[in-house]
Design a protein around this motif. Structure first.
Motif, mmCIF file in Angstrom:
data_model
loop_
_atom_site.group_PDB
_atom_site.id
_atom_site.type_symbol
_atom_site.label_atom_id
_atom_site.label_comp_id
_atom_site.label_asym_id
_atom_site.label_seq_id
_atom_site.Cartn_x
_atom_site.Cartn_y
_atom_site.Cartn_z
ATOM 1 N N ILE A 191 -5.452 3.391 3.885
ATOM 2 C CA ILE A 191 -4.088 3.240 3.971
ATOM 3 C C ILE A 191 -3.791 1.611 3.840
ATOM 4 C CG2 ILE A 191 -2.132 3.160 5.669
ATOM 5 C CD1 ILE A 191 -3.232 5.404 7.112
ATOM 6 N N ARG A 192 -4.791 0.967 4.136
ATOM 7 C CA ARG A 192 -4.546 -0.428 4.061
ATOM 8 C C ARG A 192 -4.881 -0.898 2.472
ATOM 9 N NH1 ARG A 192 -7.938 -0.830 8.751
ATOM 10 N NH2 ARG A 192 -9.869 -1.528 7.268
ATOM 11 N N ALA A 193 -6.018 -0.044 1.810
ATOM 12 C CA ALA A 193 -6.094 -0.349 0.460
ATOM 13 C C ALA A 193 -4.796 0.298 -0.412
ATOM 14 C CB ALA A 193 -7.344 0.460 -0.267
ATOM 15 N N GLU A 226 -7.023 -4.861 -11.201
ATOM 16 C CA GLU A 226 -6.836 -5.240 -10.083
ATOM 17 C C GLU A 226 -7.849 -4.637 -8.934
ATOM 18 O OE1 GLU A 226 -2.805 -5.421 -9.653
ATOM 19 O OE2 GLU A 226 -2.459 -7.297 -10.909
ATOM 20 N N LEU A 227 -8.529 -5.374 -8.301
ATOM 21 C CA LEU A 227 -9.404 -4.815 -7.475
ATOM 22 C C LEU A 227 -9.144 -4.988 -5.877
ATOM 23 C CD1 LEU A 227 -12.725 -6.138 -9.356
ATOM 24 C CD2 LEU A 227 -11.569 -4.109 -9.570
ATOM 25 N N VAL A 228 -9.185 -3.863 -5.284
ATOM 26 C CA VAL A 228 -8.680 -3.950 -3.830
ATOM 27 C C VAL A 228 -9.794 -3.793 -2.872
ATOM 28 C CG1 VAL A 228 -6.942 -3.182 -2.132
ATOM 29 C CG2 VAL A 228 -6.428 -3.132 -4.419
ATOM 30 N N ALA A 244 -16.277 -12.030 -6.629
ATOM 31 C CA ALA A 244 -17.136 -12.283 -5.157
ATOM 32 C C ALA A 244 -17.158 -11.267 -4.205
ATOM 33 C CB ALA A 244 -17.041 -13.819 -4.622
ATOM 34 N N ARG A 245 -16.254 -10.326 -4.282
ATOM 35 C CA ARG A 245 -15.810 -9.246 -3.384
ATOM 36 C C ARG A 245 -16.068 -7.872 -3.795
ATOM 37 N NH1 ARG A 245 -12.164 -11.126 0.989
ATOM 38 N NH2 ARG A 245 -11.282 -12.949 0.495
ATOM 39 N N ARG A 246 -16.740 -7.160 -3.010
ATOM 40 C CA ARG A 246 -16.688 -5.680 -3.176
ATOM 41 C C ARG A 246 -15.183 -5.187 -3.054
ATOM 42 N NH1 ARG A 246 -21.659 -2.877 0.189
ATOM 43 N NH2 ARG A 246 -23.201 -4.475 -0.754
ATOM 44 N N PHE A 247 -15.050 -3.933 -3.622
ATOM 45 C CA PHE A 247 -13.779 -3.483 -3.598
ATOM 46 C C PHE A 247 -13.970 -2.047 -3.348
ATOM 47 C CE2 PHE A 247 -15.275 -3.464 -8.051
ATOM 48 C CZ PHE A 247 -14.991 -2.014 -8.385
ATOM 49 N N GLU A 248 -12.752 -1.253 -2.996
ATOM 50 C CA GLU A 248 -12.806 0.055 -2.698
ATOM 51 C C GLU A 248 -11.687 0.946 -3.582
ATOM 52 O OE1 GLU A 248 -13.452 0.955 1.487
ATOM 53 O OE2 GLU A 248 -14.652 -0.933 1.913
ATOM 54 N N GLY A 292 -9.371 -10.571 8.638
ATOM 55 C CA GLY A 292 -9.250 -8.927 8.821
ATOM 56 C C GLY A 292 -8.459 -8.449 7.826
ATOM 57 N N GLY A 293 -7.279 -9.230 7.137
ATOM 58 C CA GLY A 293 -6.898 -8.754 5.997
ATOM 59 C C GLY A 293 -7.495 -8.403 4.881
ATOM 60 N N GLY A 294 -6.670 -7.567 3.923
ATOM 61 C CA GLY A 294 -7.386 -7.218 2.687
ATOM 62 C C GLY A 294 -7.086 -8.332 1.587
ATOM 63 N N SER A 295 -7.485 -8.090 0.455
ATOM 64 C CA SER A 295 -7.258 -8.722 -0.540
ATOM 65 C C SER A 295 -7.300 -8.046 -2.158
ATOM 66 C CB SER A 295 -8.469 -10.063 -0.816
ATOM 67 O OG SER A 295 -9.791 -9.371 -1.216
ATOM 68 N N VAL A 296 -6.687 -8.633 -2.998
ATOM 69 C CA VAL A 296 -6.756 -8.183 -4.506
ATOM 70 C C VAL A 296 -7.201 -9.199 -5.566
ATOM 71 C CG1 VAL A 296 -5.389 -7.113 -6.372
ATOM 72 C CG2 VAL A 296 -4.549 -6.433 -3.840
#
Length: 428
Positions: free
Chosen positions: A280-282, A182-184, A71-75, A51-55
């Protein structure tokens, strides 16, 4: 935080350092991918809980990256590099993104290359243990020579996106090393057993069961005065799904809070309040993984519905040292309004939430929310040289301490109203 919403204006011809165009559909990132290898790389660090995010970091090397893959979408995104924050001073960073739902590309946006949010020199590189607390090995290691400084532009909230283009033009100092976009991905939030809210109370004299006191400054930061405003309900870090594994484990405390600096996050203004934890998480992921800070920079955040969120860890009623107002993070707290309030008017509920948290936080040290205080600059990067004293209102805007438009031309004029309401809540 500042992201200018204006359209990019033309600039004289300059040497183009890097142009990145991300492909829209790609295979997974190889586990051994490294920056500079011509393929994307995940930033180093221990993966967080489910459930945690990634960069995801895409290196801008060799002058041109032909096919950045993710491989990931980002916001949310930004551009980072190795070295001091001013390494890109005088340069420009332009980005555009592809909407993951509609497939439409945005216009170009210019990122702020000289970040105005941030810690003062050395403040976020190692934990300062509270009275009686031991310094952990992790905190000691974070200050070692093996951790060179990382810097990054101010971030841009994009919403769900799957494509990106970046143009970087270096300043007089030339391109800094380790340049990367860097894509979050904020993730879905980490579920934890902690309390999701700290309930509103008419007064605070002792720490609540939902918010136990950890080792803190000698005076505990709780000098309850005659003008203590009621504490508003606060959504905890567990409530917004913070991945606690990515931040520094110890806490840094400052002296009693005498000023609150109001910011805006320069993210979308029209959003469902249920999406505020995602924003906030981003921001948290970017501040820690991209900027290399010990935690999110703000002490509190407030959404358009007036909900108050705990920011930097360490105790909402304690004077946690933040990274929000360069030069004046000492003896202050940073409160960020979620949104961009340059032309958009801040909602009334948001203003009420900011006033409530400012009144309560300042009341803990019996600071008059309608009053003033004198502070000493900790950085030459602020409006005042390091060591210089400056007078601030107890509730000030970010632009009062730094050359920035933050908290926006629509929110900043509301500060007198916020001071009046906060003082009323204090019973003054």
């Amino acid at each position: 935080m500042r992201i200018s919403p204006r359209a990019l204006r033309g600039r004289p011809p300059v040497v183009l350092l890097a142009v990145l165009a991300a492909v829209l559909t790609f295979p997974s990132i190889p586990a051994g991918a490294r920056a500079g290898a011509g393929v994307p790389a995940a930033l180093p660090g221990v993966p967080g809980p489910a459930g945690g995010g990634s960069v995801t970091s895409l290196p801008l090397t060799g002058g041109r990256l032909l096919t950045g893959r993710t491989a990931r979408r980002f916001e949310l995104l930004g551009v980072g590099w190795d070295g001091p924050a001013r390494a890109l001073a005088g340069g420009t960073v332009k980005v555009r993104t592809r909407d993951a739902v509609t497939g439409v590309w945005s216009g170009w946006h210019e990122l702020e290359t000289e970040g105005e949010d941030g810690p003062d020199a050395g403040a976020d590189t190692a934990a300062t243990p509270a009275a009686g607390a031991a310094t952990t090995a992790a905190a000691t290691a974070s200050a070692g020579a093996g951790h060179p400084p990382r810097s990054a532009t101010a971030p841009l909230w994009t919403g769900p996106s799957d494509g990106v283009a970046v143009e970087v033009t270096p300043g007089p100092a030339g391109p800094p090393p380790g340049l990367r976009v860097e894509l979050v991905d904020p993730g879905e939030g980490v579920r934890s057993a902690g309390a999701r809210t700290v309930p509103a109370e008419p007064s605070v004299t002792e720490p609540s069961a939902a918010e136990p006191s950890t080792a803190g400054p000698a005076d505990g930061g709780r000098r309850t005065g005659h003008h203590q405003a009621p504490r508003p309900e606060i959504v905890t870090r567990a409530g917004w799904g913070a991945d606690e594994s990515i931040r520094e484990p110890d806490f840094v405390y400052t002296g009693p809070v005498r000023a609150v600096f109001v910011h805006h996050t320069a993210t979308a203004t029209e959003y469902a309040c249920s999406d505020a934890p995602r924003v906030i998480r981003a921001i948290y992921e970017y501040h820690v993984r991209s900027n290399g800070w010990r935690d999110i920079g703000y002490n509190f955040l407030v959404d358009r519905c007036g909900t108050v969120y705990e920011g930097r860890a360490g105790g909402t009623d304690l004077p946690v040292h933040g990274a929000h107002t360069l030069g004046f993070n000492t003896d202050s707290a940073g409160v960020a309004a979620i949104g961009t309030f340059v032309t958009d008017a801040p909602p009334a509920d948001l203003l009420t939430g900011v006033a409530r948290i400012a009144a309560w936080k300042l009341g803990l040290t019996d600071q008059d929310a309608a009053g003033s205080t004198r502070m000493v600059s900790g950085s030459d990067g602020s409006l005042y040289p390091a060591g210089t004293g400056a007078d601030f209102r107890a509730v000030s805007g970010h632009r009062d301490a730094f050359n920035t438009e933050c908290p926006g031309d629509s929110l900043y004029p509301k500060l007198p109203e916020l001071r009046t309401e906060a003082a009323r809540l204090q019973g003054r």
